[in-house]
Design a protein around this motif. Sequence first.
Motif, mmCIF file in Angstrom:
data_model
loop_
_atom_site.group_PDB
_atom_site.id
_atom_site.type_symbol
_atom_site.label_atom_id
_atom_site.label_comp_id
_atom_site.label_asym_id
_atom_site.label_seq_id
_atom_site.Cartn_x
_atom_site.Cartn_y
_atom_site.Cartn_z
ATOM 1 N N GLU A 168 0.835 -1.199 0.000
ATOM 2 C CA GLU A 168 0.000 0.000 0.000
ATOM 3 C C GLU A 168 0.872 1.253 0.000
ATOM 4 N N GLN A 217 -13.077 -1.437 5.201
ATOM 5 C CA GLN A 217 -12.984 -2.392 4.107
ATOM 6 C C GLN A 217 -13.456 -1.783 2.787
ATOM 7 N N ILE A 218 -14.511 -0.970 2.846
ATOM 8 C CA ILE A 218 -15.021 -0.343 1.621
ATOM 9 C C ILE A 218 -14.003 0.636 1.056
ATOM 10 N N GLU A 264 -10.732 0.917 1.549
ATOM 11 C CA GLU A 264 -9.426 0.396 1.136
ATOM 12 C C GLU A 264 -9.494 -0.318 -0.216
ATOM 13 N N ARG A 265 -10.682 -0.564 -0.741
ATOM 14 C CA ARG A 265 -10.827 -1.198 -2.051
ATOM 15 C C ARG A 265 -10.410 -0.277 -3.191
ATOM 16 N N PHE A 266 -10.397 1.031 -2.944
ATOM 17 C CA PHE A 266 -10.173 1.990 -4.021
ATOM 18 C C PHE A 266 -8.836 2.708 -3.838
ATOM 19 N N THR A 271 -22.490 -0.517 -2.378
ATOM 20 C CA THR A 271 -21.944 -1.432 -1.375
ATOM 21 C C THR A 271 -22.512 -1.132 0.008
#
Length: 506
Positions: A145, A422-423, A425-427, A480
């Motif tokens: 990351e 979690q949502i 960190e997906r982008f 989401t």
Amino acid sequence: MRRSLLSCFTPILTMWLSLSVAFGSEQESMLQMQHQVEQRVLSLVKPYDPSALVFARVYLKTESKVLPGTPFFAKDLTVQSEMGLSSISRALVIIMSQKKPFSQTVLDTAKGVLEAEKIPVVFQVDELPAELRPAEKTDLKEGLENTEIWREGVDQLRHVYRVLLGLAVVALIAAIIADLTRRNNSALLKLLEDGISKMTSVENTSMTREPSSVKVAPTSAREDLGREARGDEWAQYPEETLEACLADCYWCYRDSYAHFIWKQLTAQRKKQLIARIPFLTDYVNHFSLLSQSNEGWIDDIAYLDPIPTHQLSNEDLAQTLKKQPSLYGMLSRMRQAALPLEVHERIMLSRLPTHGVAAEKISLGAASASALRPLRKRLQLEIRSDEQERSLLSFSPFSLEIAEDVPSLGWLLQVPEEARTQILERFSARDLASAWVAPAEILSQIERFVPEKKMEVVRSYVSSRPGSRTAPVYLEIHRTVIEILRGMPKSEQVQLSGGLKRVQAA
């Protein structure tokens, strides 16, 4: 004498060779049957424990008899006439799982499925060794990351450098133009003005690129692709198949999949289906404002020769099955999964044969239609300012229907903190920047769930190009969040709503 001995041993040798061939075939059949038993159990265990391992040992039915042409009597010979699952006398299934204790419900369901095949089974549950468990998150991911953030920062600096260099060149050319203007050199002046116009066009194009991970094709290209897909793939499905699948979506609340199917059809097919399904017009108006989701139900074999259930709700269909249980096997997998049935009822119905039910299909088509679904009218509201968004988020009590109809990053504060992390960190930072628009007090709370280094890159992108409420990433985050909220108890939604009000008050 030699001929006499040879004639005596010839039957024995022949029998021995045949037994050897049969033994090899038997071992191959046993391996196949063990694999079938393992796969049946694994398909039920995996949803409960994705890391579980399943091993099976099967024991075949045996018999004793005299070997033909010999005085010998053989014991424990495998029954060769039943080389299938029916030839298994018993089975031992070993499940290695990290779940402690292991669910008895899963074991009972697996036992019922195997016993439906007339396989007596004994289960043995062992602990999954630590060496075989999935690797936990390490510092490697954090390092990757940081590497991504560093690369995005470098890309941003390069972009800024190109912009500054372009501005410097434009300023230099402008100075030259001013000097040429004073000298009345009109020919060279026109040439330089054309060059500046082209440079400005190129720079504007580079400044208005789409986010990196979400590419949007031109409208004409999307339409051409849509027409090609509809012509090549969806023209093969007959009207009966499309009608049955859309009706199942209606009764099973698969509205996003119905929207996906509808988008693939030509205007002519849509018109034909509306004429066949009475409630379809209202249903289309209902799901047209929802997101699309390709769930692949259309390829279910049950839709090749569908039974007439489009007028029956799941509740009424379950009552009909009590009178005509053999119809269960002819239903689509979507309908079977949505029926309000107990586990033991599903097992019993799945064992019934499906042949010879033509008369029952006719009587099913003549059944009375169920009461239609209550389709609520969707809220048509587009947020155009932070003040409007504050008013929306302060609406009391919290309404999931309003949250579904009107996208907002503020709904992120309605889901648990772990889900927010979690949502987000997906982008990538670039994608988050394209959707980074909300009242300041809302954004300050959401920033807490983004790593600080990544957040710095997001702010850098936003400073050069503000986010948009119509960006694909913005709508994906909203979709989401709504999926998570639908799965939460209403009491938890209200509790989190109180936290949102405290944020607004602060």
